[in-house]
Design an enzyme around this catalytic site. Structure first.
Site, PDB file in Angstrom:
ATOM      1  N   HIS A 152       0.803  -1.223   0.000  1.00  0.00           N
ATOM      2  CA  HIS A 152       0.000   0.000   0.000  1.00  0.00           C
ATOM      3  C   HIS A 152       0.834   1.270   0.000  1.00  0.00           C
ATOM      4  O   HIS A 152       0.441   2.287  -0.561  1.00  0.00           O
ATOM      5  CB  HIS A 152      -0.992  -0.017   1.156  1.00  0.00           C
ATOM      6  CG  HIS A 152      -2.155  -0.891   0.850  1.00  0.00           C
ATOM      7  ND1 HIS A 152      -2.285  -2.160   1.346  1.00  0.00           N
ATOM      8  CD2 HIS A 152      -3.207  -0.699   0.029  1.00  0.00           C
ATOM      9  CE1 HIS A 152      -3.380  -2.709   0.863  1.00  0.00           C
ATOM     10  NE2 HIS A 152      -3.961  -1.838   0.068  1.00  0.00           N
ATOM     11  N   GLU A 200     -11.788 -10.608  -4.764  1.00  0.00           N
ATOM     12  CA  GLU A 200     -10.345 -10.606  -4.482  1.00  0.00           C
ATOM     13  C   GLU A 200      -9.931 -11.786  -3.615  1.00  0.00           C
ATOM     14  O   GLU A 200      -8.799 -11.868  -3.170  1.00  0.00           O
ATOM     15  CB  GLU A 200      -9.922  -9.272  -3.867  1.00  0.00           C
ATOM     16  CG  GLU A 200     -10.745  -8.812  -2.684  1.00  0.00           C
ATOM     17  CD  GLU A 200     -10.300  -7.438  -2.168  1.00  0.00           C
ATOM     18  OE1 GLU A 200      -9.224  -6.955  -2.545  1.00  0.00           O
ATOM     19  OE2 GLU A 200     -11.049  -6.860  -1.360  1.00  0.00           O
ATOM     20  N   ASP A 213      -5.028  -8.527  -4.317  1.00  0.00           N
ATOM     21  CA  ASP A 213      -5.273  -9.583  -3.335  1.00  0.00           C
ATOM     22  C   ASP A 213      -5.589 -10.916  -4.000  1.00  0.00           C
ATOM     23  O   ASP A 213      -5.167 -11.969  -3.533  1.00  0.00           O
ATOM     24  CB  ASP A 213      -6.419  -9.186  -2.400  1.00  0.00           C
ATOM     25  CG  ASP A 213      -5.930  -8.248  -1.319  1.00  0.00           C
ATOM     26  OD1 ASP A 213      -4.895  -8.560  -0.699  1.00  0.00           O
ATOM     27  OD2 ASP A 213      -6.557  -7.196  -1.103  1.00  0.00           O
ATOM     28  N   CYS A 242      -9.727  -3.183 -10.467  1.00  0.00           N
ATOM     29  CA  CYS A 242      -9.112  -2.018  -9.837  1.00  0.00           C
ATOM     30  C   CYS A 242      -7.791  -2.347  -9.144  1.00  0.00           C
ATOM     31  O   CYS A 242      -7.264  -1.536  -8.407  1.00  0.00           O
ATOM     32  CB  CYS A 242     -10.090  -1.357  -8.860  1.00  0.00           C
ATOM     33  SG  CYS A 242     -10.552  -2.412  -7.494  1.00  0.00           S
TER      34      CYS A 242
HETATM   35  C1  PEP Z   1      -6.881  -5.238  -4.720  1.00  0.00           C
HETATM   36  O1  PEP Z   1      -6.747  -6.055  -3.806  1.00  0.00           O
HETATM   37  O2  PEP Z   1      -6.614  -5.477  -5.906  1.00  0.00           O
HETATM   38  C2  PEP Z   1      -7.372  -3.873  -4.419  1.00  0.00           C
HETATM   39  C3  PEP Z   1      -7.640  -3.030  -5.389  1.00  0.00           C
HETATM   40  O3  PEP Z   1      -7.511  -3.512  -3.127  1.00  0.00           O
HETATM   41  P1  PEP Z   1      -6.281  -3.139  -2.142  1.00  0.00           P
HETATM   42  O4  PEP Z   1      -5.057  -2.954  -2.993  1.00  0.00           O
HETATM   43  O5  PEP Z   1      -6.687  -1.898  -1.442  1.00  0.00           O
HETATM   44  O6  PEP Z   1      -6.210  -4.324  -1.251  1.00  0.00           O
HETATM   45 MG    MG Z   2      -7.654  -5.738  -1.929  1.00  0.00          MG
END
Ligand code: PEP
Ligand code: MG
Length: 587
Positions: A198, A442, A466, A513
């Site tokens: 992140h 995910e 994920d 996403c």
């Molecule tokens: C993902 O897991 O692809 C996602 C978009 O959510 P995050 O990266 O916030 O876990």
């Molecule tokens: Mg995620």
């Protein structure tokens, strides 16, 4: 004799955020401080007290500076936490006890202050009162800062970084990353981490060049050493020579000119050569990124990670505070839609100490995270649901649940959403009765039961960060296995196809996403597989749009069919990369 210039050396890491940075390093070491312990000569006790007084003044000044910065970069409210820190420094009991400790033991002032402060921290931490427990965290923070001042070291704080530097750290937590000021961080390099951690996502959204997985770079550089961070190739060059600087100047100029061509083409719609329209939206972490979404022509937001509002706040944001933040984003982008994802705390985004809802876990990515935490804390969850619903009265909002693992979980989340709706009706507060809801796909189990989830929601959003982590059993933050994290693995492509087919059969839209959406190499493949929408960090939008505008949908479909037939991920990648290169070269 002239001192010899230190020799250049190159460290290969993982390219995490595009761009090239050059400048002096800022070594950010979060290690526990070592406090030296020694006896002070009796004649020097007064000098020790004077040192303490001076350190108190310097620390107060430091905190005021940081507070002013936070106010400017984040908000007045977030800057308030530093008032509590100033109060600790003015606490007569703490100061008085430290001086008595000095008199009684004759030990150096660092040891005396640390002993007293630790006593306070332990006492406050045990009290069964949230407010008082918070004081323990304040004292801890201030103690560290004061000791740094006494010991003549730079305090470890990224928010306080005022000069333009390249941050070099072992690791950076998402909340630390969120506190970074764009104008002072030239680049970021970390020893560990991966493309989807992140902190890296935050760096990308801020357009800060970043390299992760640079192994033990923190042990090889010192603050002030000159570095080049090549966020395209994942390379860090320490003490670059003139020749290297020249070469990088040219690379940067070429990339910049390509980028300006991309930006010009970005004004046109995201449409393939044979007229298929694709929706391109943005991922954001903070309300102030709305301007970035507009700048890069995002068609609204496909993923707003609301947990960052919580990570940056000393207390749990209330319904009103959340409503104000969500509303600002929705109004800022109206009439474009904003997909607000409910809280995804846990995993690599634990709540800051005092907001802890779960406690430490051996496997946080497999633990008390996201929707699991929300379903067990329905009041917290419903505060958020009401805030999102109320924001929906001011524009187009879509609501999305993270980490759904099966139909029953989705039912429970939707039942709480219905309760939140009923509560707002009873209060007479407006919201969009037709608010669309979606599930993130995910977790592999959700993908496998996508046909059961589809009738219960209006859209899917594939969270490949994920999904790939769980499907291939690869911790997305672990640099040692980052090379195995492969979006072109046949299992990944099959699972994407499974979910997309289920969505199409049930006539619901399916977006993606995860970070894969922002990689132009993958864009044609994803289109060909049938993804309707791609959502990514805003600065990546132009490159993906460029690819879409230079691709025929019919070719993308053929590419997807060919990719699905491959057995070796390297061949799959070679195939899609060749497709990509042919289109970039054709320009
Ligand atoms: C993902 O897991 O692809 C996602 C978009 O959510 P995050 O990266 O916030 O876990
Ligand atoms: Mg995620």
């Amino acid at each position: 004799m002239e001192p010899r210039a230190p020799s250049e050396f190159v460290v290969q890491g993982i390219a995490a955020s595009a761009g090239i940075a050059y400048g002096p390093a800022f070594l950010y070491l979060q290690n526990e401080l070592e406090v030296p312990r020694y006896t002070v000569e009796p004649g020097k006790l007064a000098a020790e007290i004077a040192r303490f007084d001076q350190a108190l003044v310097t620390t107060r000044q430091q905190i005021s500076r940081i507070q002013a910065q936070v106010k400017q970069n984040l908000s007045e409210e977030e800057a308030l936490i530093f008032d509590a820190h100033q109060m600790v420094l003015e606490d007569q009991a703490l100061i008085g006890e430290t001086l008595r400790e000095l008199e009684a033991t004759g030990l150096n002032i660092e040891t005396c202050f640390n002993t007293v402060a630790q006593r306070y921290i332990a006492a406050f931490a045990e009290i069964d009162d949230e407010y008082l427990r918070e004081r323990a965290a304040d004292i801890k923070d201030v103690t560290k800062r004061l000791l740094h001042v006494l010991l003549g070291q730079t305090a470890a704080n990224l928010t306080g970084l005022v000069e333009q530097r390249i941050i070099v750290a072992h690791d950076i937590s998402p909340s630390e990353a969120a506190g970074i000021d764009r104008s002072s961080a030239l680049g970021i390099v970390t020893d560990i981490g991966s493309r989807t951690s992140h902190a890296v996502i935050v760096a990308r959204s801020m357009k800060i060049p970043a390299v992760v997985g640079a192994r033990d770079l923190t042990t090889k550089v010192q603050s002030g050493d000159r570095l080049i961070v090549d966020g395209y190739e994942g390379v860090v060059i320490v003490h670059p020579t003139e020749a290297t600087l020249l070469r990088y100047g040219k690379i940067e100029a070429e990339k910049k000119s390509f980028e300006s061509r991309l930006l010009a083409a970005n004004e046109l719609p995201a449409e393939t050569l044979d007229g298929v329209r694709v929706t391109l939206r943005a991922n954001i972490e903070k309300p102030d990124e709305v301007a970035l979404v507009r700048h890069y022509r995002g068609e609204g937001v496909g993923l707003y990670r609301t947990e960052f509002l919580f990570l940056n706040s000393p207390t749990v944001p209330t319904e009103e505070e959340q409503y104000a933040a969500y509303r600002a984003i929705v109004e800022g982008l109206a009439p474009a839609p904003v997909t607000i994802r409910t809280l995804d705390l846990g995993g690599d985004k634990p709540l800051p100490g005092d907001l802890q809802l779960g406690g430490p876990e051996a496997n946080p990515f497999l633990g008390f995270r996201a929707i699991r935490m929300c379903l067990e804390h329905p009041e917290l969850f419903k505060d958020q649901l009401r805030a999102i619903l109320r924001a929906s009265a001011h524009g187009r909002v879509e609501l999305m649940y993270p980490m759904i693992s099966g139909a029953e979980e989705l039912d429970r989340a939707n039942a709480l959403l219905d309760e939140a709706r009923a509560e707002l009706r009873a209060r007479g507060q407006a919201f969009d009765e037709k608010l669309r809801t979606g599930a993130m796909i995910e977790i592999p189990s959700a993908a496998l039961v996508a046909d059961l989830l589809a009738p219960k929601c209006d859209f899917f959003s594939l969270g490949t960060n994920d999904l790939i982590q769980y499907l291939l059993a690869i911790d997305r933050g672990n640099h040692r296995i980052a090379h195995l994290y492969d979006p072109s693995h046949p299992a990944v492509l099959r699972v994407l196809k499974l979910v997309i087919d289920a969505a199409q059969r049930h006539r619901i839209k399916v977006g993606l996403c995860g970070e894969m959406a922002g990689d132009p190499v993958y864009a044609p493949l994803l289109l060909g597989l049938g993804v309707d929408e791609l959502s990514m960090t805003p600065p990546l939008l132009p490159a993906v749009k460029f690819l879409i505008r230079n691709t025929k949908f019919s070719d993308a479909k053929k590419l997807a069919a060919e990719a699905l037939a491959q057995t070796d991920p390297r061949q799959t990648y070679a195939l899609i990369e060749a497709f990509y290169r042919a289109r970039v070269r054709a320009e």
